[in-house]
Every structure is written in C-alpha cells, then in structure tokens.
Design a protein around this motif. Structure first.
Motif, mmCIF file in Angstrom:
data_model
loop_
_atom_site.group_PDB
_atom_site.id
_atom_site.type_symbol
_atom_site.label_atom_id
_atom_site.label_comp_id
_atom_site.label_asym_id
_atom_site.label_seq_id
_atom_site.Cartn_x
_atom_site.Cartn_y
_atom_site.Cartn_z
ATOM 1 N N ILE A 132 0.805 -1.223 0.000
ATOM 2 C CA ILE A 132 0.000 0.000 0.000
ATOM 3 C C ILE A 132 0.836 1.270 0.000
ATOM 4 C CG2 ILE A 132 -1.955 -1.112 1.149
ATOM 5 C CD1 ILE A 132 -1.034 0.139 3.766
ATOM 6 N N ALA A 133 2.154 1.150 0.087
ATOM 7 C CA ALA A 133 3.011 2.341 0.155
ATOM 8 C C ALA A 133 4.261 2.140 -0.679
ATOM 9 C CB ALA A 133 3.384 2.645 1.603
ATOM 10 N N ARG A 134 4.849 3.241 -1.119
ATOM 11 C CA ARG A 134 6.101 3.165 -1.879
ATOM 12 C C ARG A 134 7.310 3.260 -0.965
ATOM 13 N NH1 ARG A 134 6.879 6.021 -7.451
ATOM 14 N NH2 ARG A 134 8.301 4.253 -7.569
ATOM 15 N N VAL A 135 7.125 3.769 0.241
ATOM 16 C CA VAL A 135 8.213 3.860 1.214
ATOM 17 C C VAL A 135 7.741 3.253 2.520
ATOM 18 C CG1 VAL A 135 9.759 5.379 2.495
ATOM 19 C CG2 VAL A 135 9.092 5.982 0.159
ATOM 20 N N VAL A 136 8.540 2.354 3.061
ATOM 21 C CA VAL A 136 8.267 1.799 4.390
ATOM 22 C C VAL A 136 9.465 2.096 5.273
ATOM 23 C CG1 VAL A 136 7.796 -0.246 5.759
ATOM 24 C CG2 VAL A 136 6.778 -0.016 3.485
ATOM 25 N N GLN A 137 9.207 2.835 6.356
ATOM 26 C CA GLN A 137 10.241 3.114 7.339
ATOM 27 C C GLN A 137 10.184 2.051 8.436
ATOM 28 O OE1 GLN A 137 10.452 7.859 7.763
ATOM 29 N NE2 GLN A 137 8.454 7.017 8.250
ATOM 30 N N ILE A 138 11.293 1.361 8.635
ATOM 31 C CA ILE A 138 11.385 0.398 9.736
ATOM 32 C C ILE A 138 12.006 1.127 10.913
ATOM 33 C CG2 ILE A 138 12.384 -1.779 10.507
ATOM 34 C CD1 ILE A 138 12.390 -2.712 7.626
ATOM 35 N N ARG A 139 11.208 1.390 11.926
ATOM 36 C CA ARG A 139 11.667 2.207 13.038
ATOM 37 C C ARG A 139 11.582 1.439 14.350
ATOM 38 N NH1 ARG A 139 8.416 7.781 12.285
ATOM 39 N NH2 ARG A 139 9.179 8.060 14.426
ATOM 40 N N GLY A 140 12.438 1.825 15.274
ATOM 41 C CA GLY A 140 12.439 1.190 16.581
ATOM 42 C C GLY A 140 13.579 1.708 17.427
ATOM 43 N N LEU A 141 13.600 1.263 18.677
ATOM 44 C CA LEU A 141 14.656 1.660 19.596
ATOM 45 C C LEU A 141 15.969 0.975 19.230
ATOM 46 C CD1 LEU A 141 12.634 1.470 22.925
ATOM 47 C CD2 LEU A 141 13.410 3.552 21.767
ATOM 48 N N PRO A 142 17.098 1.500 19.695
ATOM 49 C CA PRO A 142 18.385 0.840 19.453
ATOM 50 C C PRO A 142 18.371 -0.599 19.959
ATOM 51 C CG PRO A 142 18.731 3.050 20.311
ATOM 52 C CD PRO A 142 17.263 2.787 20.427
ATOM 53 N N GLY A 143 18.864 -1.514 19.119
ATOM 54 C CA GLY A 143 18.959 -2.907 19.527
ATOM 55 C C GLY A 143 17.691 -3.705 19.350
ATOM 56 N N SER A 144 16.647 -3.115 18.769
ATOM 57 C CA SER A 144 15.361 -3.812 18.668
ATOM 58 C C SER A 144 15.307 -4.795 17.503
ATOM 59 C CB SER A 144 14.223 -2.796 18.532
ATOM 60 O OG SER A 144 14.404 -1.987 17.382
ATOM 61 N N GLY A 145 16.280 -4.738 16.600
ATOM 62 C CA GLY A 145 16.317 -5.694 15.497
ATOM 63 C C GLY A 145 15.896 -5.131 14.159
ATOM 64 N N LYS A 146 15.986 -3.822 13.985
ATOM 65 C CA LYS A 146 15.612 -3.192 12.700
ATOM 66 C C LYS A 146 16.502 -3.697 11.567
ATOM 67 C CE LYS A 146 16.544 0.819 14.390
ATOM 68 N NZ LYS A 146 16.969 0.324 15.713
ATOM 69 N N SER A 147 17.801 -3.679 11.808
ATOM 70 C CA SER A 147 18.734 -4.103 10.760
ATOM 71 C C SER A 147 18.578 -5.587 10.446
ATOM 72 C CB SER A 147 20.178 -3.801 11.180
ATOM 73 O OG SER A 147 20.394 -2.409 11.273
ATOM 74 N N VAL A 148 18.281 -6.379 11.470
ATOM 75 C CA VAL A 148 18.089 -7.812 11.244
ATOM 76 C C VAL A 148 16.861 -8.043 10.366
ATOM 77 C CG1 VAL A 148 17.571 -10.023 12.338
ATOM 78 C CG2 VAL A 148 19.257 -8.486 13.357
ATOM 79 N N LEU A 149 15.810 -7.248 10.586
ATOM 80 C CA LEU A 149 14.628 -7.367 9.734
ATOM 81 C C LEU A 149 14.979 -7.027 8.286
ATOM 82 C CD1 LEU A 149 11.628 -7.835 9.350
ATOM 83 C CD2 LEU A 149 11.233 -5.438 9.981
ATOM 84 N N VAL A 150 15.788 -5.984 8.091
ATOM 85 C CA VAL A 150 16.238 -5.641 6.737
ATOM 86 C C VAL A 150 17.044 -6.803 6.160
ATOM 87 C CG1 VAL A 150 17.687 -4.098 5.376
ATOM 88 C CG2 VAL A 150 16.216 -3.156 7.156
ATOM 89 N N ARG A 151 17.927 -7.368 6.981
ATOM 90 C CA ARG A 151 18.725 -8.506 6.508
ATOM 91 C C ARG A 151 17.825 -9.657 6.064
ATOM 92 N NH1 ARG A 151 23.774 -11.861 9.202
ATOM 93 N NH2 ARG A 151 23.367 -13.824 8.111
#
Length: 661
Positions: free
Chosen positions: A316-335
């Motif tokens: 439903i969107a062209r941009v999705v921001q994955i946001r969260g606190l430090p250490g919450s696993g944002k980069s792992v979700l991207v991986r």
C-alpha cells in the motif's frame, strides 16, 4: 519530380494509416528486432553491432523509410542506424504500377541524403516476406558488389564488356538507376549510383507461415534472456513482444532496452542484461547482509510476523520506514528481507557505513558496478530480481554520502519505468527529524508507511528462553528488565557474558546504562585485570577515531596498539573492513557504548570532545546515555560525573539529549 517534392510526399501519411495494429507482418518484423534488443544481440542489416533501440512508424519524426528504424552500437558505443520499409510481398522492377518498390527507392534516396546519415556505417532498404528468388539474388549481389568496390570506377567495370555481371544483375541495376533518376529529376552520376547501392540492404524474413524459421530464432533469443524457472515462457514472451510491436506502430513508438524489459517483466522473470553484470549487485547485497549479526548465541529469531507486516505495508506504500529503539532488530529485519529477495535475483541494498563516494556514479565506480544509467540499472534489477531499494540505517548516512541515496530515490520518483519500485529503510525513532532535513521533498510526494519494530513478543521470548534457559528469568522478569532484555541485541550481549563464564549469575540490567557498565567492566566481553584495561583503552582509541571519521573504516595504522584487535573481532565487537588494514565496529551500539566512555573520560570537557568530532547532533543518543549515567551517579553521591552544559551554549543541539533527563 524534384527530390524535395518526393520527400514531402513521403512524409504525409499518418502512423495510424501507415501501420495500424492489424499490420501483422510489419509487427512481426519489428518484434524480431525487439527480441535481438532484449538479448543484446546482433540482427540482420548491420554487421558487428548489437541492437540498442527499435522504433516504428517514424515518418512524423523525419524518417522517410519509417516502418522499422533500428539503432545499433558496437563495443565502444559507436552508433549505426538501419532504416527499413517492410512489405509482406515485394516485386523488384521499375514498372509504373509497382508503387512499393518505387517508394522504397525514393525513400532510400531521401534517407541517404538526410543530414547526419553516416556514410559507410548506416544502412537503408526493405524487409520482405516473399520476393522473386532470382530478383532477390540479383539485387543482393548488386549491393554486395557495390560495398566490395572501393570506387565507382571499379564498380562500373563489373558491367563493362568482359565484366562479371549477369543479365539479371544488369537488369536490376538498370531498374534501380531508372527509379533513382526519376526521383532526382536528373541523370545519376556513377558515384551516386555506387554510393546508393553500397548502403542498400534487402532482408527477407520468414515469419507468418506455418513452419516459419524466424520465430524460433527470436524465441531462442528470448529464452536465453529468461530466468531458468521461466524459460518455458519464451513463446509467451514472443507473443507479448509481437503484440507490443503491433500496438506501438499506430503510435509511432520507440523501444530501448529499459522500456522493453519493463514491459516484458510483467510476463516473465528475466536474467538481466549480461553487459550490466547484475551478479555484482547480488554479491554486494549478500556481503552487506552478512555483516549484520542476526543471532543470539546461535539462535536466530525469524520474526515472521514482522516480515508479514512489512509485506502488507509494501502493498500500500512506496516507502516503508522500519523504526524502533536501538537494539530492537531493525537491521536484522532488513537482513531477513534482503536475503529472502536474494533467492529470486539481484537486490539493491545500501548500508550506511559501506557507502563510498559523493554520487551514485562515484559509488558505482568504487564498488565495481556497471556505469550504465541508473534508470536502466534499476529497471534491470527490478526485472531480474526485486524492485525494492533496501537501505539500512538511513538516518546515519553521512552528509557527503547522502547524494548517493538522493540519486537513486530521484530516479525512482521521476522515471515512469520505475513506478513499480518501493523503498525500505531502517532508522531509529529519533532519526526521522534528521531524515526529513535531506529527504523531505521526496517523502512529501511518496506514500509512506511506518513499521515499528518493538521488543520480542511473549512467543518470541519463549522461543529464545527455550534455547537459552539462563535468559528466561530476564526475558520474563519485571517490565523494566524486559524492556532491555527483550531487545535482541541486548539479549545477545547478556548471553555472551553468560557463555564466557557460566559460573557467574546472569547479570540483571535495569537500564541500558547498567548493560554498558557491565560490558565495559569486562573489557567488552569477559576479561578481567590488565587485559580488561588494555581492551578498554583500545576501545577508547577506536571510538575516538571513528567519531572523527564516521564515514570511513578505522585504519589500524592510526591506533597506538593493535594487540587486542583480533580478540575484539573474535568477540563480535569489531569486523574487518580490509583485513590487516582497517576495521569497523560490528554494530553501531558498540561504537556508541565505547564513545560514551570517551565522553565520560573527558569529564566536564565532554562537550568539547563532541564538537571536535564535527557532528554533535549525531551524538545525541550518546549524550542522552551520558545524562542518565550522570544523574544516577549524582543520586548515589558520586561527584565525578560530567556537568550539564548550558543549553544556550550548545549550538549543535547535543543538549537536547541531555535535557530529557
């Protein structure tokens, strides 16, 4: 009739009348060249060059021979053009009633005389289905002889007494010369006849009958362009290509490879252009993804529900921001998302600390990527892999590298061929303000959704607790403890401490500052005594250097000692950037924790240290941690804490991190 009058007559017919959708043979002939365009292949009419563009019905754009215009390039990008009139059946004669051949000779002469026509490079002529074999052979031989003769005198000698020209060839030559002279209104010179014939081509296609030989050739071209799993769709893609060529004829359409690939990609999954070496994008994405730690002591949490949420938002969107606190696993979700898409083909994945250069072009050069236009690259990646731009830690991209991201996003926003592309970017909750400062114009015109990555759910915590029983009391402890331990990165650090010395009771942090102090006390892992001190001093040096050159790896030559570098790498705190030359922190949190102690070490002069690094606003989180630490020490009666700074004296905004406490 004068040449100008013939040329004017040739330019009066509309593309709708000249080549509608029902003009099947012309459409199939154009589709044959489109198949060569898709395959980056050679095609009849021009030697030693590959097809780079196909246009149809270009009469309104100054092309006398307008049915099919094919542009070619050689390996050094030198161009050539083939201009064709397409006829299902053609008679080669000068008969008054033979308007088709008369028009072809007239329009070929006009093409030869066009400004910009490249002598000895470009070609013009006719593409036909059926033609008298004897006449075809005679005309082709005549034109071949003209190309083989360097001068008009040498060419004319073939037709003199004792020459090698047959009666059929002489007859065809006489017909062509007669029609040329009618076109010019005056006799032709030997040079004009020689030059005209040297650039004329007659191409015969076998397309529409049952058992035709050219469609299989085109289909085999197409098959080589498809991903292995879709190779069986080659016939379907050929049908789609024919449909595109026929439909485009009534609209005076043009196809470069990017447009063709974009239109074909809805039918089948492509391999990607060999000339672009898309495998390099795959390799980079794999290497960048592998740099992101994604386990807690060997246990990987798939967090499939969050991946499902990402897919829903991408729909439903062209941009999705994955946001969260430090250490919450944002980069792992991207991986996880990147690795999932790598199963289907190349992926464009950009990571903040891996960027080099000040534009897409300079970044591409630094990484050994193709120098092709960005639009073309993105179309190819989207057709061969996934049309999603993944960016990890977009809020931490240095100003000098931001143009790399801007170039890519600008192409996605502005190109109609990239309207299927989406953007997935991870950032911290506190990073959105920084992001809007340099991406605001694009974010304002794109549909944006936010995906929050919170702490582990009870189900995810239970999965981890079963694998790491020593963490269960913390994972299901008080809310305050859960808020720390259920962030996967912090759970990983606590697990490392336990594994290093299982005899010691698992440390129970109530805040991130508690975790930092325990981590620091052990020299970043589980050291004691002199070894811990030496590691602490090395971490201070590493953090100080990193803070001053955020966009560069840390060069080992700049350190006072490298005695514990390998130990820190083995413990997962550092990663090799270039083995034996430079390193980087394995996670930005490790850098922040080390830089926290750099500031603490400076006491009341901590602000000067921040300013010396040239990026005070980027240190806001570290300053916030320092504020928490200072407040706690003051409450405990210790007097060695850094003092608060006057907010008015902080021109760079770091006091914002302090003022929240």
């Amino acid at each position: 009739m004068a040449t100008q009058e013939f040329f004017k007559l040739a330019m009066t017919q509309s593309p709708e009348l000249a080549g509608g959708e029902g003009f099947t043979f012309e459409g199939d002939a154009a589709a044959f060249y489109l198949a060569a365009l898709l395959a980056e292949a050679y095609a009849p009419g021009i030697d030693d060059r590959i097809v780079v563009c196909v246009s149809v019905q270009q009469r309104d754009f100054g092309e006398p021979l307008d049915d099919v215009i094919v542009d070619f390039e050689d390996t050094t990008k030198n161009p050539a053009r083939l201009s064709l009139q397409v006829k299902r059946s053609l008679t080669i004669s000068k008969a008054e009633t033979n308007s088709d051949f008369r028009d072809i000779i007239r329009d070929s002469w006009a093409t030869l005389k066009k400004p910009g026509f490249r002598i000895n490079v470009d070609r013009y002529g006719a593409a036909v289905g059926t033609v008298s074999p004897a006449k075809e052979r005679a005309l082709k031989t005549l034109c071949d002889w003209a190309r083989e003769s360097l001068t008009a005198n040498h060419f004319d000698a073939r037709f003199e007494a004792g020459g090698n020209a047959s009666a059929d060839i002489i007859a065809v030559k006489d017909d062509v010369v007669t029609l040329l002279e009618e076109t010019k209104g005056v006799p032709c010179t030997s040079d004009e006849v020689h030059q005209f014939l040297a650039h004329f081509v007659l191409i015969q296609f076998d397309l529409l009958r049952e058992g035709a030989t050219d469609p299989p050739t085109a289909i085999n071209h197409i098959r080589g362009c498809l991903a292995p799993g879709d190779a069986s769709k080659a016939t379907l893609v050929w049908s789609r290509t024919v449909q595109l060529a026929r439909a485009s004829a009534g609209k005076a359409g043009q196809f470069d490879r990017a447009r063709l690939v974009r239109l074909i990609s809805s039918v089948a999954h492509l391999r990607g252009a060999p000339s672009l070496n898309l495998d390099k994008f795959r390799e980079l994405a794999e290497s960048y993804a592998n740099l992101i730690p994604d386990d807690v002591g060997g246990t990987k949490l798939d967090r499939t529900s969050v991946l499902g949420d990402l897919d829903a938002k991408l729909s439903i969107a062209r941009v999705v921001q994955i946001r969260g606190l430090p250490g919450s696993g944002k980069s792992v979700l991207v991986r996880r998302a990147v690795q999932r898409e790598l199963e289907h083909g190349p992926v464009l994945f950009l990571k903040a600390e891996q960027l080099e250069g000040t534009s897409w072009i300079s970044y591409a050069i630094s990484q050994g990527l193709s120098g092709a236009p960005l639009e073309q690259l993105l179309v190819e990646i989207g057709a061969a892999g996934t049309p999603i731009l993944f960016i990890d830690a977009i809020d931490r991209i240095e100003k000098e590298h931001q143009p790399i991201i801007l170039d890519v996003i600008r192409a996605i926003v502005e190109s109609p061929l990239l309207d299927n592309w989406r953007i997935v970017a991870s950032l911290r909750d506190t990073g959105i303000e920084v992001l809007r400062n340099w991406l605001g114009d694009f974010l304002n015109v794109l549909t944006v959704e936010t995906l929050g990555v919170g702490q582990l759910t009870d189900e995810e915590a239970e999965t981890l607790a079963k694998a790491k029983p020593h963490l269960r009391p913390l994972l299901f402890g008080s809310a305050q403890v859960q808020e720390i331990v259920r962030r996967p990165f912090f759970a990983k650090v606590l697990n490392q401490s336990y594994v290093a010395d299982p005899s010691v009771q698992t440390f129970t942090p109530r805040s991130e500052v508690d975790l930092i102090e325990n981590w620091w006390r052990r020299g970043g892992y589980n050291e004691t005594g002199q070894s811990a001190i030496e590691r602490q001093r090395l971490l201070l040096d590493l953090a100080s250097l990193r803070a001053r050159k955020l966009s560069h790896p840390i060069r080992l030559s700049e350190l006072t000692t490298v005695a514990h570098i390998e130990d820190l790498r083995s413990d997962g705190i550092l990663q090799n950037a270039r083995e034996g030359i430079s390193v980087r922190f394995a996670h930005d949190i490790f850098f922040e924790w080390a830089f926290f102690h750099v500031l603490a070490d400076r006491g009341d002069q901590w602000m000067e240290e921040v300013k010396a690094c040239g990026r005070a606003a980027g240190g806001a989180r570290v300053v916030e941690l320092l504020s928490q630490w200072s407040t706690r020490r003051e409450k405990s009666g210790q007097n060695t804490s850094p003092k608060r700074k006057d907010r008015n004296s902080d021109r760079n905004g770091c006091a914002r991190g302090w003022s929240v406490h």
